[in-house]
Write a protein that holds these residues in place. Structure first.
Motif, PDB file in Angstrom:
ATOM      1  N   GLY A   1      34.443 -36.825  48.288  1.00 54.29           N
ATOM      2  CA  GLY A   1      34.703 -37.702  47.159  1.00 54.29           C
ATOM      3  C   GLY A   1      34.666 -36.958  45.845  1.00 54.29           C
ATOM      4  O   GLY A   1      34.941 -35.760  45.780  1.00 54.29           O
ATOM      5  N   HIS A   2      34.277 -37.677  44.804  1.00 50.78           N
ATOM      6  CA  HIS A   2      34.235 -37.143  43.451  1.00 50.78           C
ATOM      7  C   HIS A   2      33.192 -36.030  43.350  1.00 50.78           C
ATOM      8  O   HIS A   2      32.133 -36.104  43.945  1.00 50.78           O
ATOM      9  N   ALA A   3      33.521 -34.998  42.585  1.00 43.49           N
ATOM     10  CA  ALA A   3      32.597 -33.887  42.310  1.00 43.49           C
ATOM     11  C   ALA A   3      32.082 -33.229  43.588  1.00 43.49           C
ATOM     12  O   ALA A   3      30.906 -32.913  43.708  1.00 43.49           O
ATOM     13  N   PHE A   4      32.970 -33.007  44.545  1.00 47.14           N
ATOM     14  CA  PHE A   4      32.538 -32.425  45.816  1.00 47.14           C
ATOM     15  C   PHE A   4      32.178 -30.946  45.701  1.00 47.14           C
ATOM     16  O   PHE A   4      31.459 -30.419  46.533  1.00 47.14           O
ATOM     17  N   TRP A   5      32.675 -30.272  44.672  1.00 52.31           N
ATOM     18  CA  TRP A   5      32.320 -28.871  44.450  1.00 52.31           C
ATOM     19  C   TRP A   5      31.395 -28.834  43.248  1.00 52.31           C
ATOM     20  O   TRP A   5      31.821 -28.958  42.113  1.00 52.31           O
ATOM     21  N   LYS A   6      30.113 -28.664  43.508  1.00 60.11           N
ATOM     22  CA  LYS A   6      29.101 -28.777  42.456  1.00 60.11           C
ATOM     23  C   LYS A   6      28.570 -27.442  41.958  1.00 60.11           C
ATOM     24  O   LYS A   6      28.122 -27.329  40.829  1.00 60.11           O
ATOM     25  N   ASP A   7      28.538 -26.433  42.836  1.00 60.43           N
ATOM     26  CA  ASP A   7      27.958 -25.161  42.413  1.00 60.43           C
ATOM     27  C   ASP A   7      28.458 -24.024  43.294  1.00 60.43           C
ATOM     28  O   ASP A   7      28.993 -24.240  44.372  1.00 60.43           O
ATOM     29  N   MET A   8      28.255 -22.816  42.823  1.00 63.31           N
ATOM     30  CA  MET A   8      28.726 -21.635  43.556  1.00 63.31           C
ATOM     31  C   MET A   8      27.923 -21.385  44.826  1.00 63.31           C
ATOM     32  O   MET A   8      28.373 -20.659  45.705  1.00 63.31           O
ATOM     33  N   GLY A   9      26.762 -21.990  44.953  1.00 56.76           N
ATOM     34  CA  GLY A   9      25.999 -21.883  46.189  1.00 56.76           C
ATOM     35  C   GLY A   9      26.796 -22.417  47.377  1.00 56.76           C
ATOM     36  O   GLY A   9      26.691 -21.905  48.498  1.00 56.76           O
ATOM     37  N   GLN A  10      27.601 -23.440  47.132  1.00 59.13           N
ATOM     38  CA  GLN A  10      28.442 -23.979  48.198  1.00 59.13           C
ATOM     39  C   GLN A  10      29.464 -22.942  48.656  1.00 59.13           C
ATOM     40  O   GLN A  10      29.793 -22.871  49.836  1.00 59.13           O
ATOM     41  N   ILE A  11      29.937 -22.148  47.741  1.00 63.07           N
ATOM     42  CA  ILE A  11      30.904 -21.097  48.079  1.00 63.07           C
ATOM     43  C   ILE A  11      30.194 -19.980  48.838  1.00 63.07           C
ATOM     44  O   ILE A  11      30.694 -19.489  49.850  1.00 63.07           O
ATOM     45  N   GLU A  12      29.020 -19.592  48.370  1.00 62.63           N
ATOM     46  CA  GLU A  12      28.252 -18.550  49.047  1.00 62.63           C
ATOM     47  C   GLU A  12      27.905 -18.952  50.477  1.00 62.63           C
ATOM     48  O   GLU A  12      27.887 -18.109  51.379  1.00 62.63           O
ATOM     49  N   ARG A  13      27.660 -20.241  50.701  1.00 66.73           N
ATOM     50  CA  ARG A  13      27.350 -20.740  52.045  1.00 66.73           C
ATOM     51  C   ARG A  13      28.613 -21.051  52.849  1.00 66.73           C
ATOM     52  O   ARG A  13      28.528 -21.475  53.979  1.00 66.73           O
ATOM     53  N   ARG A  14      29.770 -20.854  52.219  1.00 68.46           N
ATOM     54  CA  ARG A  14      31.076 -21.098  52.840  1.00 68.46           C
ATOM     55  C   ARG A  14      31.231 -22.544  53.328  1.00 68.46           C
ATOM     56  O   ARG A  14      31.780 -22.803  54.402  1.00 68.46           O
ATOM     57  N   GLU A  15      30.745 -23.471  52.524  1.00 71.47           N
ATOM     58  CA  GLU A  15      30.896 -24.891  52.859  1.00 71.47           C
ATOM     59  C   GLU A  15      32.360 -25.274  52.759  1.00 71.47           C
ATOM     60  O   GLU A  15      33.111 -24.747  51.942  1.00 71.47           O
ATOM     61  N   THR A  16      32.751 -26.210  53.597  1.00 68.44           N
ATOM     62  CA  THR A  16      34.124 -26.710  53.552  1.00 68.44           C
ATOM     63  C   THR A  16      34.103 -28.163  53.099  1.00 68.44           C
ATOM     64  O   THR A  16      33.172 -28.896  53.461  1.00 68.44           O
ATOM     65  N   PRO A  17      35.060 -28.571  52.320  1.00 74.13           N
ATOM     66  CA  PRO A  17      36.247 -27.867  51.849  1.00 74.13           C
ATOM     67  C   PRO A  17      36.048 -27.105  50.542  1.00 74.13           C
ATOM     68  O   PRO A  17      37.009 -26.633  49.954  1.00 74.13           O
ATOM     69  N   GLN A  18      34.820 -26.962  50.095  1.00 75.79           N
ATOM     70  CA  GLN A  18      34.579 -26.280  48.822  1.00 75.79           C
ATOM     71  C   GLN A  18      35.145 -24.863  48.812  1.00 75.79           C
ATOM     72  O   GLN A  18      35.740 -24.442  47.816  1.00 75.79           O
ATOM     73  N   ILE A  19      34.990 -24.136  49.905  1.00 69.78           N
ATOM     74  CA  ILE A  19      35.522 -22.772  49.949  1.00 69.78           C
ATOM     75  C   ILE A  19      37.047 -22.787  49.850  1.00 69.78           C
ATOM     76  O   ILE A  19      37.644 -21.923  49.212  1.00 69.78           O
ATOM     77  N   ALA A  20      37.668 -23.791  50.444  1.00 72.41           N
ATOM     78  CA  ALA A  20      39.135 -23.909  50.341  1.00 72.41           C
ATOM     79  C   ALA A  20      39.553 -24.199  48.900  1.00 72.41           C
ATOM     80  O   ALA A  20      40.538 -23.643  48.406  1.00 72.41           O
ATOM     81  N   ALA A  21      38.817 -25.068  48.222  1.00 71.42           N
ATOM     82  CA  ALA A  21      39.121 -25.378  46.819  1.00 71.42           C
ATOM     83  C   ALA A  21      38.909 -24.147  45.940  1.00 71.42           C
ATOM     84  O   ALA A  21      39.699 -23.887  45.027  1.00 71.42           O
ATOM     85  N   TRP A  22      37.859 -23.379  46.212  1.00 67.76           N
ATOM     86  CA  TRP A  22      37.606 -22.146  45.469  1.00 67.76           C
ATOM     87  C   TRP A  22      38.751 -21.158  45.680  1.00 67.76           C
ATOM     88  O   TRP A  22      39.246 -20.561  44.727  1.00 67.76           O
ATOM     89  N   ARG A  23      39.170 -21.000  46.921  1.00 71.69           N
ATOM     90  CA  ARG A  23      40.281 -20.089  47.207  1.00 71.69           C
ATOM     91  C   ARG A  23      41.567 -20.556  46.539  1.00 71.69           C
ATOM     92  O   ARG A  23      42.334 -19.751  46.006  1.00 71.69           O
ATOM     93  N   GLN A  24      41.817 -21.868  46.582  1.00 73.83           N
ATOM     94  CA  GLN A  24      43.010 -22.410  45.928  1.00 73.83           C
ATOM     95  C   GLN A  24      42.972 -22.109  44.434  1.00 73.83           C
ATOM     96  O   GLN A  24      43.959 -21.648  43.862  1.00 73.83           O
TER      97      GLN A  24
END
Length: 103
Positions: free
Chosen positions: A69-92
């Protein structure tokens, strides 16, 4: 000459007026959560935004990520942990910016 900035949208009510979008001189990247409860930033809004950008002839990369939902990518820790779909949004987003500024 390439403009100095591109447009990047995370949430927020998108502009849908084709005439206003046609004035943009750079591409647009939009990232949305499909289950966002806000009617102006959900799957349907993202689809309307994508259609308006296409009609205006604006280069764009708009994605609506499923299962979040809204604000699903909150911090870079999600990227470091390779959470999905946050890592996909970061890559995009990083691919969009690299392509724009390197291109």
């Amino acid at each position: 000459m390439r403009p100095d900035a591109a447009t990047f949208v995370f949430y927020g009510e998108p502009v849908l007026k084709v005439e206003a979008l046609a004035a943009l001189s750079a591409p647009v990247c939009g990232i949305y959560g499909a289950e966002d409860p806000q009617p102006t930033t959900n799957r349907a809004a993202a689809a309307r935004f994508q259609s308006a950008l296409a009609e205006a002839g604006v280069e764009h990369d708009v994605t609506c990520y499923e299962g979040v939902g809204h604000a699903f990518w909150k911090d870079m820790g999600q990227i470091e942990r390779r959470e999905t779909p946050q890592i996909a949004a970061w890559r995009q987003s990083t691919t969009f910016l690299r392509t724009f500024f390197d291109g």
